[in-house]
Design a protein around this motif. Sequence first.
Motif, PDB file in Angstrom:
ATOM      1  N   GLU A   4       2.572   0.808  -6.998  1.00  0.00           N
ATOM      2  CA  GLU A   4       2.377   0.842  -8.229  1.00  0.00           C
ATOM      3  C   GLU A   4       2.305  -0.534  -8.999  1.00  0.00           C
ATOM      4  O   GLU A   4       1.636  -0.877  -9.967  1.00  0.00           O
ATOM      5  CB  GLU A   4       3.465   1.781  -8.799  1.00  0.00           C
ATOM      6  N   VAL A   5       3.074  -1.408  -8.090  1.00  0.00           N
ATOM      7  CA  VAL A   5       3.290  -2.853  -8.810  1.00  0.00           C
ATOM      8  C   VAL A   5       1.861  -3.548  -8.580  1.00  0.00           C
ATOM      9  O   VAL A   5       1.132  -4.353  -9.309  1.00  0.00           O
ATOM     10  CB  VAL A   5       4.310  -3.655  -8.393  1.00  0.00           C
ATOM     11  N   ARG A   6       1.437  -3.302  -7.481  1.00  0.00           N
ATOM     12  CA  ARG A   6      -0.040  -4.037  -7.184  1.00  0.00           C
ATOM     13  C   ARG A   6      -0.997  -3.474  -8.046  1.00  0.00           C
ATOM     14  O   ARG A   6      -1.788  -4.309  -8.421  1.00  0.00           O
ATOM     15  CB  ARG A   6      -0.314  -3.709  -5.640  1.00  0.00           C
ATOM     16  N   GLU A   7      -1.100  -2.194  -8.502  1.00  0.00           N
ATOM     17  CA  GLU A   7      -1.836  -1.430  -9.356  1.00  0.00           C
ATOM     18  C   GLU A   7      -1.967  -2.032 -10.848  1.00  0.00           C
ATOM     19  O   GLU A   7      -2.801  -2.426 -11.571  1.00  0.00           O
ATOM     20  CB  GLU A   7      -1.815   0.036  -9.315  1.00  0.00           C
ATOM     21  N   ALA A   8      -0.385  -2.498 -11.201  1.00  0.00           N
ATOM     22  CA  ALA A   8      -0.224  -2.683 -12.555  1.00  0.00           C
ATOM     23  C   ALA A   8      -0.743  -4.178 -12.755  1.00  0.00           C
ATOM     24  O   ALA A   8      -1.150  -4.708 -13.562  1.00  0.00           O
ATOM     25  CB  ALA A   8       1.371  -2.434 -12.649  1.00  0.00           C
ATOM     26  N   VAL A   9      -0.343  -5.213 -11.826  1.00  0.00           N
ATOM     27  CA  VAL A   9      -0.931  -6.319 -11.713  1.00  0.00           C
ATOM     28  C   VAL A   9      -2.299  -6.518 -11.648  1.00  0.00           C
ATOM     29  O   VAL A   9      -2.764  -7.449 -12.636  1.00  0.00           O
ATOM     30  CB  VAL A   9      -0.217  -7.130 -10.578  1.00  0.00           C
ATOM     31  N   VAL A  10      -3.193  -5.990 -11.069  1.00  0.00           N
ATOM     32  CA  VAL A  10      -4.594  -5.777 -11.035  1.00  0.00           C
ATOM     33  C   VAL A  10      -5.081  -5.311 -12.533  1.00  0.00           C
ATOM     34  O   VAL A  10      -5.984  -6.135 -12.967  1.00  0.00           O
ATOM     35  CB  VAL A  10      -5.324  -4.669 -10.019  1.00  0.00           C
ATOM     36  N   ARG A  11      -4.382  -4.544 -13.191  1.00  0.00           N
ATOM     37  CA  ARG A  11      -4.706  -3.936 -14.314  1.00  0.00           C
ATOM     38  C   ARG A  11      -4.554  -5.036 -15.384  1.00  0.00           C
ATOM     39  O   ARG A  11      -5.138  -5.028 -16.361  1.00  0.00           O
ATOM     40  CB  ARG A  11      -3.984  -2.819 -14.995  1.00  0.00           C
ATOM     41  N   LEU A  12      -3.288  -5.824 -15.355  1.00  0.00           N
ATOM     42  CA  LEU A  12      -2.880  -6.754 -16.138  1.00  0.00           C
ATOM     43  C   LEU A  12      -3.879  -8.057 -16.173  1.00  0.00           C
ATOM     44  O   LEU A  12      -4.076  -8.555 -17.095  1.00  0.00           O
ATOM     45  CB  LEU A  12      -1.555  -6.897 -15.874  1.00  0.00           C
ATOM     46  N   ARG A  13      -4.214  -8.144 -14.934  1.00  0.00           N
ATOM     47  CA  ARG A  13      -5.273  -9.302 -14.466  1.00  0.00           C
ATOM     48  C   ARG A  13      -6.419  -9.194 -15.261  1.00  0.00           C
ATOM     49  O   ARG A  13      -7.143 -10.077 -15.864  1.00  0.00           O
ATOM     50  CB  ARG A  13      -5.361  -9.562 -13.129  1.00  0.00           C
ATOM     51  N   ALA A  39       8.637   9.698  -8.518  1.00  0.00           N
ATOM     52  CA  ALA A  39       8.071   9.210  -9.987  1.00  0.00           C
ATOM     53  C   ALA A  39       9.154   8.591 -10.745  1.00  0.00           C
ATOM     54  O   ALA A  39       8.711   7.625 -11.339  1.00  0.00           O
ATOM     55  CB  ALA A  39       7.916  10.895 -10.344  1.00  0.00           C
ATOM     56  N   ARG A  40      10.520   8.843 -10.456  1.00  0.00           N
ATOM     57  CA  ARG A  40      11.339   8.039 -11.215  1.00  0.00           C
ATOM     58  C   ARG A  40      11.345   6.381 -10.617  1.00  0.00           C
ATOM     59  O   ARG A  40      11.369   5.306 -11.102  1.00  0.00           O
ATOM     60  CB  ARG A  40      12.621   8.544 -10.768  1.00  0.00           C
ATOM     61  N   ALA A  41      11.207   6.520  -9.363  1.00  0.00           N
ATOM     62  CA  ALA A  41      11.229   5.293  -8.626  1.00  0.00           C
ATOM     63  C   ALA A  41       9.882   4.426  -9.123  1.00  0.00           C
ATOM     64  O   ALA A  41       9.847   3.214  -9.311  1.00  0.00           O
ATOM     65  CB  ALA A  41      11.294   5.328  -6.983  1.00  0.00           C
ATOM     66  N   ARG A  42       8.806   5.010  -9.162  1.00  0.00           N
ATOM     67  CA  ARG A  42       7.747   4.386  -9.874  1.00  0.00           C
ATOM     68  C   ARG A  42       7.761   3.924 -11.287  1.00  0.00           C
ATOM     69  O   ARG A  42       7.432   2.625 -11.418  1.00  0.00           O
ATOM     70  CB  ARG A  42       6.379   5.318  -9.633  1.00  0.00           C
ATOM     71  N   TRP A  43       8.404   4.547 -11.865  1.00  0.00           N
ATOM     72  CA  TRP A  43       8.766   4.288 -13.196  1.00  0.00           C
ATOM     73  C   TRP A  43       9.455   3.241 -13.581  1.00  0.00           C
ATOM     74  O   TRP A  43       9.269   2.233 -14.294  1.00  0.00           O
ATOM     75  CB  TRP A  43       9.035   5.527 -14.228  1.00  0.00           C
ATOM     76  N   GLU A  44      10.428   3.140 -12.625  1.00  0.00           N
ATOM     77  CA  GLU A  44      11.317   2.125 -12.648  1.00  0.00           C
ATOM     78  C   GLU A  44      10.642   0.871 -12.224  1.00  0.00           C
ATOM     79  O   GLU A  44      11.241  -0.375 -13.000  1.00  0.00           O
ATOM     80  CB  GLU A  44      12.632   2.198 -11.711  1.00  0.00           C
ATOM     81  N   SER A  45       9.665   0.753 -11.188  1.00  0.00           N
ATOM     82  CA  SER A  45       9.054  -0.513 -11.130  1.00  0.00           C
ATOM     83  C   SER A  45       8.372  -0.907 -12.148  1.00  0.00           C
ATOM     84  O   SER A  45       8.340  -2.305 -12.553  1.00  0.00           O
ATOM     85  CB  SER A  45       8.172  -0.240  -9.747  1.00  0.00           C
TER      86      SER A  45
END
Length: 689
Positions: free
Chosen positions: A390-399, A439-445
């Motif tokens: 989820e963090v890799r995906e988020a960084v790609v989106r932010l980039r 799902a909670r762990a993903r949200w927390e990341s």
Amino acid sequence: MSLESVLEGLDPEQRAVAEAVRGPVCVLAGAGTGKTRAITHRIAYAVRTGVVAPQRVLAVTFTTRAAGELRGRLRALGAPGVQARTFHAAALRQLTYFWPRVVGGEPPKILESKIRVVADAAREIGVSLGGGELRDVAGEIEWAKVTQHRPEDYAAAAARAARRPSVEIADVARTYAMYEELRRQRNLLDFEGMLELTAAVLTEHREVANQVRDQYRYFVVDEFQDVNPLQKMLLDVWVGDRDDLCVVGDPNQTIYSFTGASAAHLLNFTADHPGAKVVRLVRDYRSTPQVVGLANGLLGRAPASGHALELVAQRPDGPAPVFNEYDDEIAEADDTARRVRKLVDEGVPAREIAILFRTNAQSQMYESALAAANVPYVLRGAERFFERPEVREAVVRLRGAARAGADAETDGTGLIRTVRHVLSGAGFSDRPPEGAGAARARWESLAALAQLAEDMAADDPGAGLPEFVAELEERAAAQHAPPLEGVTLASLHAAKGLEWDAVFLVGLAEGTVPIIYAKTPAQVEEERRLLYVGITRARVHLHLSWALARSPGGAQARRPSRFLDGLTGKTTTHTPARLDRSAKRRPAKGPQPCRVCGRPLTAAVERKLGRCEDCPAELNEELLAALKDWRAEVSAEQRIPAYVVFTDATLQAIAEHRPESREDLARIPGVGKVKLDRYGDAVLGLCGV
């Protein structure tokens, strides 16, 4: 090795276990009391005295690592050939062997992961599930199966157990039913089905049961407090009406009830096996008296204490546990890294130090702090923060958003708004999902990334999305260096069964320990036992800490975990110098002074107000009320959160300063060029300009 040498070096209680080679035996073994030593010497002594042949022994453990350790110790004790396996490995071996005889045809394929079939099942019934929700539903199906609840029983059972999955219970039940149908159609067998089917084969085919019972006549089960109903059912079938069963466990370390494990099997052993010999191992060889005393004190303050084992320390005295309170989590992480660095410099090997936390999302701050302190680390039981999907995906989106010029605003609130908007596409929302789980762990990341944006905005109100992405990439690069040896970062659950010279238990604030979704008394007490597990991992050095606020300048509304009440003694409350992780973002000029007392302002909210929060100021209450009413109208009209228009702190600063021109308004932190153009005239109108 002589027969007597097998018993040499054992303390009186361990020797009592080793010599109890017949009949049902229950060993209640506290943390650090040498339970593995006791049970391996018991098996070796039984083999060496001719009580049982080694090939007739089945020692059951919960991990392949533990099984390998048992086999290695038994070989060293002159008892090779003993079978030491996990429940699943033993069941698969038997099922594979007997399948051609009792069933015939193509054996089912073992399903290593339920996720793909759960996804297909959800699609079949028209339920949309994200990645974290798929893992949560798979976990609920596992819980239902090990506790022997069918799809039609799941909803009622989940309600009785106070389970709170991230997906509606009715949808979990429907997905579970379709999962079972697809699994049968595809000739698949999951791990729970493997145990259930093995038990059924032995129950329905007497000749098979007789053959297995002839092969295995002597049973030892480690970590018996973690046995679930399905495993207990299979064990009962294996043992039959015999009584050569030895179980070992610690009710104080029952921390997997959410998976279906139950300490009741351990605590009720003598009721199920009248006349069983019970031996208590309480001599703690791992930890100093100071650590042991804290562990005993923690459990002694449980509402209905009566815990079965009170440890007795065997080591010399050591340093007293250290309790530290911090203004915010970043200060906590930075000072923890500094203390770790000091231990390493004093000669404690990095591999003998651990930082333990309640949730994996907490690792990010400690990964960053250790990297800044040049301390190598290894993350156990979870992926590194920047390697999580989820963090890799988020960084790609932010980039991608940064390259597209997504943030047109140049103030800190614009950065926060933009990052939250981008993260929403990855599943982030202002409110966390219900209950625990993937799902909670993903949200927390994702929430940790959103918080990083807020921290950057506080440090540099002019930072934009490109600077934020650059910061993330720099952090990721610094933390990807593969250390050969390092400090262990792990969750409390992942730390069970391990030990270190020095342990730092961090984040011990209400809402984290116990975790916020622990609602029932039983769930809260399991959180107490989880902290107990963390404390008993330490041999010598033990540090416990918590933060009063999430981020610098935040409201210090937190309080230490209720479990520490009466245990902390003298607490060190301080804000140490921070590790310099963001010097490049800090303005060259000195901190803004308070316009009332002159003290340097470091908190973001104080910089917006231009004064310390507790310094007196002339506030136009009518103007502040009018500004908030206007903001609510704009928020509703534009369908955006109110804080995106202006934060409360910015509105309060406007009401205190009462700007008389656009230039005056522009000087107030939180009012950038974009907001000045968009809202300036309306705000000045309310100010009477």
